[in-house]
Design a protein around this motif. Structure first.
Motif, PDB file in Angstrom:
ATOM      1  N   ARG A   1      -7.130 -13.350  -7.918  1.00  0.00           N
ATOM      2  CA  ARG A   1      -8.156 -13.622  -6.404  1.00  0.00           C
ATOM      3  C   ARG A   1      -7.347 -14.147  -5.429  1.00  0.00           C
ATOM      4  O   ARG A   1      -7.440 -14.914  -4.763  1.00  0.00           O
TER       5      ARG A   1
ATOM      6  N   LYS B   1      -1.472  -7.159 -16.616  1.00  0.00           N
ATOM      7  CA  LYS B   1      -3.075  -7.557 -16.869  1.00  0.00           C
ATOM      8  C   LYS B   1      -3.110  -9.335 -15.189  1.00  0.00           C
ATOM      9  O   LYS B   1      -4.242  -9.512 -15.446  1.00  0.00           O
TER      10      LYS B   1
ATOM     11  N   HIS C   1      -7.269  -4.962  -6.695  1.00  0.00           N
ATOM     12  CA  HIS C   1      -7.282  -5.317  -8.105  1.00  0.00           C
ATOM     13  C   HIS C   1      -5.767  -5.822  -7.869  1.00  0.00           C
ATOM     14  O   HIS C   1      -5.703  -5.325 -10.039  1.00  0.00           O
TER      15      HIS C   1
ATOM     16  N   GLU D   1      -4.481  -8.442 -12.521  1.00  0.00           N
ATOM     17  CA  GLU D   1      -5.322  -7.809 -11.815  1.00  0.00           C
ATOM     18  C   GLU D   1      -6.218  -8.599 -12.171  1.00  0.00           C
ATOM     19  O   GLU D   1      -6.966  -8.680 -11.809  1.00  0.00           O
ATOM     20  N   ASN D   2      -6.213  -9.624 -12.467  1.00  0.00           N
ATOM     21  CA  ASN D   2      -7.567 -11.047 -12.797  1.00  0.00           C
ATOM     22  C   ASN D   2      -6.973 -11.981 -11.479  1.00  0.00           C
ATOM     23  O   ASN D   2      -7.676 -13.302 -11.700  1.00  0.00           O
TER      24      ASN D   2
ATOM     25  N   ASN E   1       0.864 -19.954 -16.655  1.00  0.00           N
ATOM     26  CA  ASN E   1      -0.679 -19.269 -17.447  1.00  0.00           C
ATOM     27  C   ASN E   1       0.316 -19.315 -18.370  1.00  0.00           C
ATOM     28  O   ASN E   1       1.180 -18.564 -18.652  1.00  0.00           O
TER      29      ASN E   1
END
Length: 302
Positions: free
Chosen positions: A95, A89, A148, A92-93, A49
Motif C-alpha cells: 500500500r 507479487k 497496484h 502488488e500487495n 518478508n
C-alpha cells in the motif's frame, strides 16, 4: 540487503550443528528470527518478508535515481530489484502512500532496460500503456500509487515531487501541488456562478475540485479560505440533479462531508461549496449565485 542470504546460510549451518535435537518448527523459527534481526536489527524501517524472502524498506521522500541509490546504500542496501515473480507479487500487495511514484531498480540505457548493475531486465511487469516515453533515454522504473505494483517509466534525473510540481504549476501559475494527497489545486476568490467557475478552471486545463477521497477532504479542512467583501463561499465540484447529488461529469457522489445542518435545500439549483468558517465541511449553494472557486488539475506523467 546485501549479504543477508549468506549470513542466513551460515546461521542455518549453525542451527544444524547446535540444535540438531530441536523440532523442525523450532529450527525454522530461529532462522526467521535471525533473518529479521539481520534485516532491521541495525537499520530501523526495514521489513523482512519470509515468503519471498526479502528485506525491504519504503520511503516517500522525493529523490532522483542517484539520490535514491545513495539513500539505500547508507543503510547497506540498494534499490529494490524485481527479478522474481515473488518480488513482483509482493509489491502488488504493498500500500504505497505519499509521493506519486516510488523508485525501484531499473534504468533505460541505449534503448534497453537494465538493472543498475548492468544486468539486462528480461521479465517486465509494466502497467497497461507503459512505458509511455519510448523516445527518451533518461528514464528509470517506478511504482506509481494506484497502479497496484505494476511498473511505470519515470525520469531518472528529477524527483517525482519536483516534476509533479512542474506539471501542476509550470504552465498554469497559481496552482499548488500537494504531494501527500496528491492533488494539484488552485483557489481563486473572484466571484463566479457554477457555469463560470467550470469555464474558469477549464481555461487552465483543470476542473472544479472533486472531493472523491478522504485525503482531499482532509486537505480542504486545513485550508484557510479568505473572506472578502463579496465572497463567503468557494465552489467545488458537485450539483443536485433530480434529487441526487452528482459531480459535474455525472458521476454519483457517494461520500459526503456536510457541515452540521447542511444541506439546507433552500435552492432548486443546488451545488456544493465550502463556506468560510465551516472548516472544509460542505454547504449547499445556488448554482447561479456568485462565489469563489477551487480548481483541480489532473497530473499526467506521460
Amino acid at each position: 540487503m546485501a549479504g543477508i542470504g549468506k549470513q542466513i546460510n551460515t546461521m542455518l549451518s549453525r542451527v544444524e550443528v547446535n540444535a540438531s535435537h530441536c523440532p523442525q518448527l523450532t529450527r525454522d523459527l530461529q532462522i526467521t528470527q535471525y533473518a529479521q534481526y539481520l534485516c532491521n536489527g541495525k537499520n530501523p524501517g526495514y521489513i523482512y518478508n519470509e515468503a519471498v524472502p526479502l528485506c525491504y524498506k519504503i520511503d516517500s521522500d522525493p529523490r532522483t535515481v542517484v539520490e535514491s541509490v545513495s539513500f539505500c546504500g547508507e543503510s547497506g542496501g540498494h534499490l529494490l530489484q524485481i527479478d522474481t515473480d515473488r518480488k513482483q507479487k509482493l509489491v502488488e500487495n504493498l500500500r504505497l502512500e505519499g509521493t506519486a511514484t516510488h523508485r525501484i531498480d531499473g534504468i533505460k540505457i541505449g534503448g534497453k532496460w537494465k538493472f543498475l548493475d548492468g544486468t539486462p531486465i528480461t521479465q517486465v511487469y509494466w502497467y497497461p500503456g507503459e512505458p509511455g516515453r519510448t523516445d527518451l533515454d533518461d528514464l528509470s522504473i517506478g511504482l506509481r500509487v494506484g497502479h497496484h505494483g505494476k511498473w511505470d517509466d519515470i525520469f531518472a534525473t528529477a524527483s517525482q515531487g519536483k516534476y509533479a510540481q512542474y506539471l501542476c504549476s509550470g504552465k498554469s501559475p497559481g496552482y499548488i501541488y500537494n504531494e501527500t494527497v496528491p492533488v494539484c489545486y488552485k483557489i481563486d476568490s473572484d466571484p463566479r456562478t457554477l457555469v463560470e467557475a467550470v469555464s474558469f478552471c477549464g481555461e487552465s486545463g483543470g476542473h472544479l475540485l472533486q472531493i472523491d477521497t478522504e485525503r482531499k477532504q482532509i486537505l480542504v479542512e486545513i485550508f484557510r479560505l479568505e473572506e472578502t467583501e463579496s465572497i463567503l463561499k468557494y465552489r467545488i465540484d458537485g450539483k443536485k440533479i433530480g434529487g441526487k447529488w452528482t459531480f459535474v461529469d455525472g458521476t454519483p457522489i457517494t461520500q459526503f462531508y456536510w457541515y452540521p445542518g447542511e444541506p439546507a435545500d433552500n435552492f432548486i439549483d443546488s451545488s456544493i461549496g465550502l463556506r468560510v468558517g465551516y472548516h472544509g465541511k460542505w454547504d449547499d449553494v445556488s448554482a447561479t449565485y456568485l462565489h469563489g472557486t477551487i480548481c483541480e488539475k489532473d497530473i499526467r506523467f506521460n
